[in-house]
Design an enzyme around this catalytic site. Structure first.
Site, PDB file in Angstrom:
ATOM      1  N   MET A 202      24.262   8.801   2.997  1.00  0.00           N
ATOM      2  CA  MET A 202      24.157  10.108   3.648  1.00  0.00           C
ATOM      3  C   MET A 202      24.362   9.975   5.164  1.00  0.00           C
ATOM      4  SD  MET A 202      23.883  13.279   3.026  1.00  0.00           S
ATOM      5  CE  MET A 202      22.939  13.860   1.610  1.00  0.00           C
TER       6      MET A 202
ATOM      7  N   PHE B  46     -11.322  -7.690  13.466  1.00  0.00           N
ATOM      8  CA  PHE B  46     -10.210  -8.112  12.617  1.00  0.00           C
ATOM      9  C   PHE B  46      -9.883  -7.007  11.603  1.00  0.00           C
ATOM     10  CE2 PHE B  46      -8.821 -10.232   8.624  1.00  0.00           C
ATOM     11  CZ  PHE B  46      -7.572 -10.639   9.077  1.00  0.00           C
ATOM     12  N   GLN B  47      -8.628  -6.684  11.512  1.00  0.00           N
ATOM     13  CA  GLN B  47      -8.128  -5.629  10.611  1.00  0.00           C
ATOM     14  C   GLN B  47      -8.831  -4.294  10.844  1.00  0.00           C
ATOM     15  OE1 GLN B  47      -8.016  -7.159   6.524  1.00  0.00           O
ATOM     16  NE2 GLN B  47      -5.929  -7.865   6.896  1.00  0.00           N
TER      17      GLN B  47
ATOM     18  N   GLU C 185       0.820  -1.215   0.000  1.00  0.00           N
ATOM     19  CA  GLU C 185       0.000   0.000   0.000  1.00  0.00           C
ATOM     20  C   GLU C 185       0.854   1.266   0.000  1.00  0.00           C
ATOM     21  OE1 GLU C 185      -0.435  -2.592   1.968  1.00  0.00           O
ATOM     22  OE2 GLU C 185      -2.502  -3.296   1.777  1.00  0.00           O
TER      23      GLU C 185
ATOM     24  N   LYS D  98     -17.476  -1.129   5.347  1.00  0.00           N
ATOM     25  CA  LYS D  98     -17.893  -2.116   4.353  1.00  0.00           C
ATOM     26  C   LYS D  98     -19.401  -2.080   4.111  1.00  0.00           C
ATOM     27  CE  LYS D  98     -16.777  -6.920   3.199  1.00  0.00           C
ATOM     28  NZ  LYS D  98     -16.098  -8.139   3.693  1.00  0.00           N
TER      29      LYS D  98
END
Lengths: 85, 554
Positions: B467, B115-116, B53, B165
């Site tokens: 760097m 969940f999630q 993502e 959802k």
């Protein structure tokens, strides 16, 4: 440490109070008190925010003003005078 | 009379995207966004499946920056949403218009540690310009239009819309109400042009300090006209590169920590600094109270909060640069100052006569820049290669140089190049990366493979986090802590595993042929350029130091 009171009006939208508190903290202002209420007739929230910081209050005013749901931000100078008296 | 059609929330989303001209989306599906991906199946929009993502967010940013359109990305709830957040933070720091759509668990499950489930709405507060969570499907259409408007209005930025959802599945009637998306539509006080003109005409040594806001305002022509008419010497921030014509004789290059000596000395000596869409970032100013110590300041910006934030402006000109810059366009008599700046530019110019056979990265990037086709879009990651690209490559438009400026996000370059290539399929796109950075989103090589994107990758490889290593050597007594990457994978084999042609070069005499081969190749190509691990980026203004006290290669 300077103390200020901000009088804020905002549209009564999702998490507007959280947004104001997050900006105040991130920009270096300690939150000393808050009073908030909503006028359900016009869906406008009125928030009195007491903050203290070494930083100039204009910094916070400008950043809160940038939030999308904010209608106005004013510094209450009478409160400042009382605190410094 | 509104034209009403019944849809699901998910299919309504695509109707609104269509109305905003969205043709390309970057994303990754998952449980809580499945109704949207189901509606995508019937949609005309092109979806680019990224492999993380964060890659989707950076691709959307690259797309937006290269095309000046709004970038759109999708992710599911929970980890999908949190993976987007770095991209949103990057877009906020660099003022990039993005609309990010996240799926959320169903409203009945919200707040139950489902969940999630993560409170992405709460997480978004610090890394978006604005965010919404839709809890009533009848609000969805308005919210989506509002998201696009907010992303583009005034100072642009990312907007997140979190859609549970059940809202995606709910039936809704499309209203097709009126909406407007007006770029730079903000209410601001009238510009104090008179005071600014007075400062301009009094100035003997003015400098134009050009920032990323010029490109965001699409005010390139107005800026160049202003620079030409006034003849004021100009310097650029990292994100402003490309706004001024790089061949303008009065252009001195980038200022700040790794800026040119001429640019920094001119700013330190100037008596008037005209900041245009720039924000006095700490990487630009060095020690703030010693920055441009003799200068009065005219500050052009669209964001009121940038005025006086880090440097007090004598005159603030708020609003749209396209309108305000022409108002100050007057001829000035500053011949002596122009001549001095041009002399400094010539005297302190870059040197490419590097001893030995090892490859000198600045020379490679200069040669890539000299040979790349016109209108090539270059992206970078973050680190030494980024600064070398900014110093040694030339860009004719800010949309041709995409780099993570404010957030400095490693892993930006490769997915941003993917987004840029999708938005400009007929232009050459080159991702300049480092061996540390490329590993941050290396999975996006699979996206290049899947869509056969002809992205070129110039991988500057010193087997170090270069760097950080440079700073450890210079400021931490050479204590090289966790910066060795000598166990990197074989990058040529890695690229080939994704069907990407690749080549490694290690010596100077190989450079020209390899660049030609890369640019002539029709498909994607990875050119691994091995360089000396001890090369540093010069000049360097140490932290909390005035910009005229830069360290140089000796």
């Amino acid at each position: 440490m300077n103390r200020y009171q901000l009088n804020i009006t905002a549209d009564d939208k999702q998490v507007v109070l959280e947004r104001i508190l997050q900006v105040a903290r991130y920009r270096g202002f300690l939150i000393n008190g808050i009073h908030a209420q909503v006028n359900t007739k016009n869906s406008v929230g009125i928030i009195e925010l007491l903050v203290s910081s070494e930083r100039p209050i204009e910094l916070l005013v400008d950043q809160i003003n940038k939030l999308i749901d904010i209608k106005s931000v004013k510094v209450d100078n009478t409160v400042m005078q009382l605190e410094s008296a | 009379m509104a034209n009403e059609t019944e849809l699901t929330g998910a299919s309504l989303l695509f109707e609104v995207l269509k109305q905003h001209g969205v043709e390309h989306i970057f994303g990754y599906p998952g449980g809580a966004i499945m109704p949207i991906y189901d509606a995508l199946y019937d949609s005309e929009v092109d979806h680019f499946l990224c492999r993380h993502e964060q890659g989707a967010a950076f691709s959307a940013i690259g797309y937006a920056r290269a095309s000046e359109k709004v970038g759109v990305c999708f992710a599911t709830s929970g980890p999908g949403a949190t993976n987007l957040l770095t991209g949103l933070a990057d877009a906020l720091a660099d003022s990039i218009p993005l609309v990010a759509i996240t799926g959320q668990v169903a409203t009945a499950a919200m707040g139950s540690d489902a969940f999630q489930e993560i409170d992405v709405f709460g997480l978004s507060l610090a890394c978006t310009k604005h965010s919404f969570q839709v809890t009533d499907v009848h609000d969805l259409e308005k919210v989506l239009h509002r998201a696009f408007a907010i992303a583009l209005e005034g100072r642009q930025g990312p907007v997140l819309v979190d859609i549970p959802k059940d809202i995606q599945l709910a039936k809704v009637t499309e209203e097709r109400g009126d909406y407007s998306t007006l770029r730079n539509k903000v209410k601001l006080p009238p510009a104090n042009v008179g005071s600014a003109l007075a400062l301009l005409t009094q100035a003997k040594k003015p400098v134009l300090y050009v920032g990323g806001g010029v490109g965001m305002a699409r005010a390139i022509d107005e800026l160049r006209s202003f620079a030409k008419r006034t003849g004021i010497p100009s310097v650029s921030t990292l994100k402003g590169l490309g706004a001024i014509d790089p061949n303008d004789p009065n252009y001195l290059g980038m200022l700040g920590m790794h800026g040119t000596k001429a640019a920094n000395l001119a700013v330190q000596e100037c008596d008037l600094l005209i900041a245009v869409g720039a924000r006095f970032d700490d990487r630009v100013t060095g020690k703030l109270n010693e920055f441009a110590p003799h200068a009065k300041v005219i500050h052009f910006d669209i964001d009121t909060a940038e005025i006086d934030k880090r440097r007090k402006a004598n005159v603030a000109i708020l609003g749209d640069l396209k309108v305000n810059l022409p108002a100050l366009e007057i001829p000035l008599t500053i011949d002596d100052w122009q001549a001095k700046c041009q002399q400094m530019q010539a005297y302190f110019g870059w040197q490419y006569d590097h001893p030995g056979e090892n490859i000198f990265a600045p020379a490679v990037l200069k040669e890539v820049s000299d040979r790349m086709p016109r209108n090539t879009c270059v992206t970078t990651d973050v680190g030494q290669h980024q600064m070398w690209a900014a110093q040694h490559m030339k860009f004719e438009d800010p949309t041709n140089f995409l780099t993570s400026g404010g957030m400095g996000t490693m892993g930006f370059g490769l997915p941003a190049a993917i987004g840029a290539q999708v938005s400009r399929p007929y232009d050459c796109v080159i991702a300049v990366s480092g061996d540390g950075s490329i590993m941050m989103n290396v999975q996006e090589l699979a996206t290049i493979k899947r869509f056969q994107l002809p992205v070129k990758i110039v991988l500057i490889d010193n087997s170090k986090l270069g760097m950080v290593r440079q700073w450890q050597d210079l400021f931490f007594n050479g204590r090289l802590s966790e910066t060795d990457l000598s166990d990197n994978p074989d990058f040529v084999m890695l690229a080939q595993a994704f069907d990407i042609k690749a080549k490694q070069i290690t010596k100077k005499h190989e450079v020209t042929g390899a660049i030609e081969e890369m640019l002539d190749h029709n498909g994607p190509y990875l050119l691994q350029v091995k360089i000396d691990a001890k090369e540093n980026v010069w000049p360097l203004v140490p932290p909390e130091t005035a910009n005229d006290k830069m360290m140089e290669n000796t």
